[in-house]
Enzyme design. Structure first.
Site, PDB file in Angstrom:
ATOM      1  N   LYS A 203      12.784 -10.037  -4.448  1.00 16.35           N
ATOM      2  CA  LYS A 203      11.904  -9.498  -3.609  1.00 16.35           C
ATOM      3  C   LYS A 203      11.124 -10.828  -3.208  1.00 16.35           C
ATOM      4  O   LYS A 203      10.098 -11.238  -4.141  1.00 16.35           O
ATOM      5  CB  LYS A 203      11.127  -8.326  -3.763  1.00 16.35           C
ATOM      6  CG  LYS A 203      10.070  -7.859  -2.659  1.00 16.35           C
ATOM      7  CD  LYS A 203       9.416  -6.606  -3.034  1.00 16.35           C
ATOM      8  CE  LYS A 203       8.739  -6.021  -1.904  1.00 16.35           C
ATOM      9  NZ  LYS A 203       8.104  -4.825  -2.138  1.00 16.35           N
ATOM     10  N   ARG A 213       3.976  -2.580   6.160  1.00 14.33           N
ATOM     11  CA  ARG A 213       2.770  -2.283   5.760  1.00 14.33           C
ATOM     12  C   ARG A 213       1.782  -1.541   6.668  1.00 14.33           C
ATOM     13  O   ARG A 213       1.077  -0.753   6.237  1.00 14.33           O
ATOM     14  CB  ARG A 213       1.906  -3.593   5.344  1.00 14.33           C
ATOM     15  CG  ARG A 213       2.644  -4.399   4.121  1.00 14.33           C
ATOM     16  CD  ARG A 213       2.359  -5.652   3.812  1.00 14.33           C
ATOM     17  NE  ARG A 213       2.975  -6.243   2.646  1.00 14.33           N
ATOM     18  CZ  ARG A 213       2.901  -7.475   2.354  1.00 14.33           C
ATOM     19  NH1 ARG A 213       2.085  -8.473   3.156  1.00 14.33           N
ATOM     20  NH2 ARG A 213       3.450  -8.062   1.397  1.00 14.33           N
ATOM     21  N   LYS A 227       0.720 -11.625  -2.025  1.00 16.97           N
ATOM     22  CA  LYS A 227       1.271 -11.337  -2.982  1.00 16.97           C
ATOM     23  C   LYS A 227       1.986 -12.376  -4.020  1.00 16.97           C
ATOM     24  O   LYS A 227       3.145 -11.985  -4.615  1.00 16.97           O
ATOM     25  CB  LYS A 227       2.211 -10.015  -2.782  1.00 16.97           C
ATOM     26  CG  LYS A 227       1.444  -8.748  -1.968  1.00 16.97           C
ATOM     27  CD  LYS A 227       2.402  -7.517  -1.957  1.00 16.97           C
ATOM     28  CE  LYS A 227       1.203  -6.408  -1.436  1.00 16.97           C
ATOM     29  NZ  LYS A 227       2.211  -5.244  -1.339  1.00 16.97           N
ATOM     30  N   GLU A 243      16.021 -13.632 -11.863  1.00 16.47           N
ATOM     31  CA  GLU A 243      15.677 -12.316 -11.920  1.00 16.47           C
ATOM     32  C   GLU A 243      16.530 -11.264 -11.697  1.00 16.47           C
ATOM     33  O   GLU A 243      16.582 -10.420 -12.618  1.00 16.47           O
ATOM     34  CB  GLU A 243      14.751 -12.138 -10.540  1.00 16.47           C
ATOM     35  CG  GLU A 243      13.542 -13.020 -10.453  1.00 16.47           C
ATOM     36  CD  GLU A 243      12.453 -12.231 -11.196  1.00 16.47           C
ATOM     37  OE1 GLU A 243      12.706 -11.317 -11.781  1.00 16.47           O
ATOM     38  OE2 GLU A 243      11.253 -12.740 -10.967  1.00 16.47           O
ATOM     39  N   LYS A 258      15.537  -8.948  -0.702  1.00 19.20           N
ATOM     40  CA  LYS A 258      14.610  -8.500   0.332  1.00 19.20           C
ATOM     41  C   LYS A 258      13.660  -9.705   0.580  1.00 19.20           C
ATOM     42  O   LYS A 258      13.057 -10.082  -0.188  1.00 19.20           O
ATOM     43  CB  LYS A 258      13.851  -7.222  -0.006  1.00 19.20           C
ATOM     44  CG  LYS A 258      12.842  -6.779   0.866  1.00 19.20           C
ATOM     45  CD  LYS A 258      12.125  -5.468   0.425  1.00 19.20           C
ATOM     46  CE  LYS A 258      11.212  -5.100   1.508  1.00 19.20           C
ATOM     47  NZ  LYS A 258      10.269  -3.813   1.045  1.00 19.20           N
ATOM     48  N   SER A 284      11.186  -4.551   8.151  1.00 18.76           N
ATOM     49  CA  SER A 284      10.363  -4.029   9.200  1.00 18.76           C
ATOM     50  C   SER A 284      10.452  -5.324  10.256  1.00 18.76           C
ATOM     51  O   SER A 284      10.485  -4.915  11.355  1.00 18.76           O
ATOM     52  CB  SER A 284       9.131  -3.500   8.789  1.00 18.76           C
ATOM     53  OG  SER A 284       8.373  -4.491   8.286  1.00 18.76           O
ATOM     54  N   TYR A 323      16.629   0.431   9.465  1.00 15.95           N
ATOM     55  CA  TYR A 323      15.841   1.456  10.429  1.00 15.95           C
ATOM     56  C   TYR A 323      16.807   1.596  11.334  1.00 15.95           C
ATOM     57  O   TYR A 323      16.625   2.630  12.276  1.00 15.95           O
ATOM     58  CB  TYR A 323      14.401   0.894  10.885  1.00 15.95           C
ATOM     59  CG  TYR A 323      13.806   0.609   9.823  1.00 15.95           C
ATOM     60  CD1 TYR A 323      12.859   1.652   8.949  1.00 15.95           C
ATOM     61  CD2 TYR A 323      13.615  -0.936   9.334  1.00 15.95           C
ATOM     62  CE1 TYR A 323      12.157   1.315   7.923  1.00 15.95           C
ATOM     63  CE2 TYR A 323      12.576  -1.064   8.259  1.00 15.95           C
ATOM     64  CZ  TYR A 323      11.894  -0.068   7.593  1.00 15.95           C
ATOM     65  OH  TYR A 323      11.082  -0.498   6.526  1.00 15.95           O
TER      66      TYR A 323
END
Length: 336
Positions: A203, A213, A227, A243, A258, A284, A323
């Protein structure tokens, strides 16, 4: 790589492209409703919806309406929904304790969907940012740094509460070190041996998450913070393989990359290297960009939507969080 083909004109690549039947016969990647996962946003109340301004066509829904969505999705052949709560401000705290409340929004929604549509798989987000007053995915020290071990312990409690509510997949999206192993051990110890883990393993600290968000109500809490100390640098792909390897060794059943389309190269590298189920998230920001182009008449909505999803399959994705899932499944049903 050499190809054992006769030179032109004996080999004419366009021959097989001439007719629809031959194009379909040699198609390498095919999109079906079974490839799609529908991310949904939950709010409190009954018979309530709230539009997400930055995501045209997407609404936050109360639990009763999401159960109806689950029925429609199941009828279309979509196998799974991913739940994301929009947490009321009064339920947020520094320690994110609402995340493991057995009567929390996600837990109640999970139980309701599994009761209404048992065959619908429920994927729950294991992350603290919807529940913290600062919008970060973990517990902070006095300098604002996200503490790893303390956060992992909170995530374990959250994951167990989701498993107890009946989640089919718990999906840690936090990017803390070691959390997959700790969650897997806790699930084993508490006899949730069949609860699957979908790990957000690669991610990235992406700018594509803004509308999400907004949808879960963490944008205002996060403010201008970032982040970067726990999500991955967008310039790295070797790191993604490390990872992924760690999460698989700790007990992940499925791994995630992602965002999606800007990281198709990473999806392909992961699939080629590990030969495991790889999911991708058409996030999104990707959705919002597509919708803006559709609404302005710059792109053909149905064709571009379907092409964008097929790209994930071609790159090696086994499942796609999007979505567009419901709309894409409807289009596939019309074709059949």
């Amino acid at each position: 790589m050499s190809f054992p083909r006769a030179p032109w004109p004996h080999t004419r690549m366009r021959r097989m492209r001439k007719d629809d039947f031959s194009r379909r016969m040699m198609r390498e990647s095919v999109l079906t409703p079974s490839d799609l996962i529908y991310p949904v946003f939950i709010i409190e109340g009954e018979n309530r919806t709230e539009a997400v301004a930055s995501m045209p066509g997407v609404e936050r829904m109360s639990i009763d309406l999401l159960c109806r969505e689950a029925e429609q999705l199941a009828a279309l052949g979509v196998p799974a929904m991913a739940l994301f709560p929009s947490t009321p401000a009064e339920a947020k705290s520094l320690d994110a304790a609402e995340a493991w409340n057995p009567d929390g929004l996600v837990q109640r929604c999970t139980r309701a969907i599994k009761k209404a549509v048992p065959e619908m798989a429920v994927i729950t987000d294991v992350a603290l940012d919807p529940f913290t007053i600062h919008g970060q995915d973990g517990i902070l020290d006095e300098d604002g740094y996200v503490l790893n071990e303390e956060t992992v312990q909170a995530l374990v409690r959250q994951a167990l509460s989701h498993a107890e509510a009946g989640a089919d997949f718990v999906a840690p999206s936090d990017m803390m070190d070691g959390r997959i192993g700790e969650i897997r051990q806790a699930l084993e110890d508490n006899h949730y041996i069949l609860t699957r883990i979908m790990a957000y393993s690669a991610k990235y600290a992406s700018a594509y998450y803004g509308p999400f968000r907004d949808a879960v109500g963490s944008a205002g809490n996060l403010g201008k913070a970032d982040k970067n100390t726990y999500q991955m640098d967008p310039g790295n792909s070797d790191e993604a393989l490390h990872e992924i390897a760690l999460d698989l060794a700790e007990g992940a059943d499925v791994v995630m990359v992602k965002p999606g389309m800007p990281y198709l190269d990473v999806i392909r590298r992961v699939k080629d290297e590990f030969k495991v189920p790889v999911f991708a998230y058409q996030v999104s920001g990707e959705y919002a960009m597509h919708m803006a182009a559709f609404q302005n008449g710059w792109l053909d909505e149905d064709k571009v939507m379907m092409e964008s999803l097929l790209a994930f399959k071609r790159a090696g994705a086994s499942g796609i969080l999007t979505y567009f899932a419901k709309r894409a499944a409807q289009k596939l049903a019309e074709r059949n």
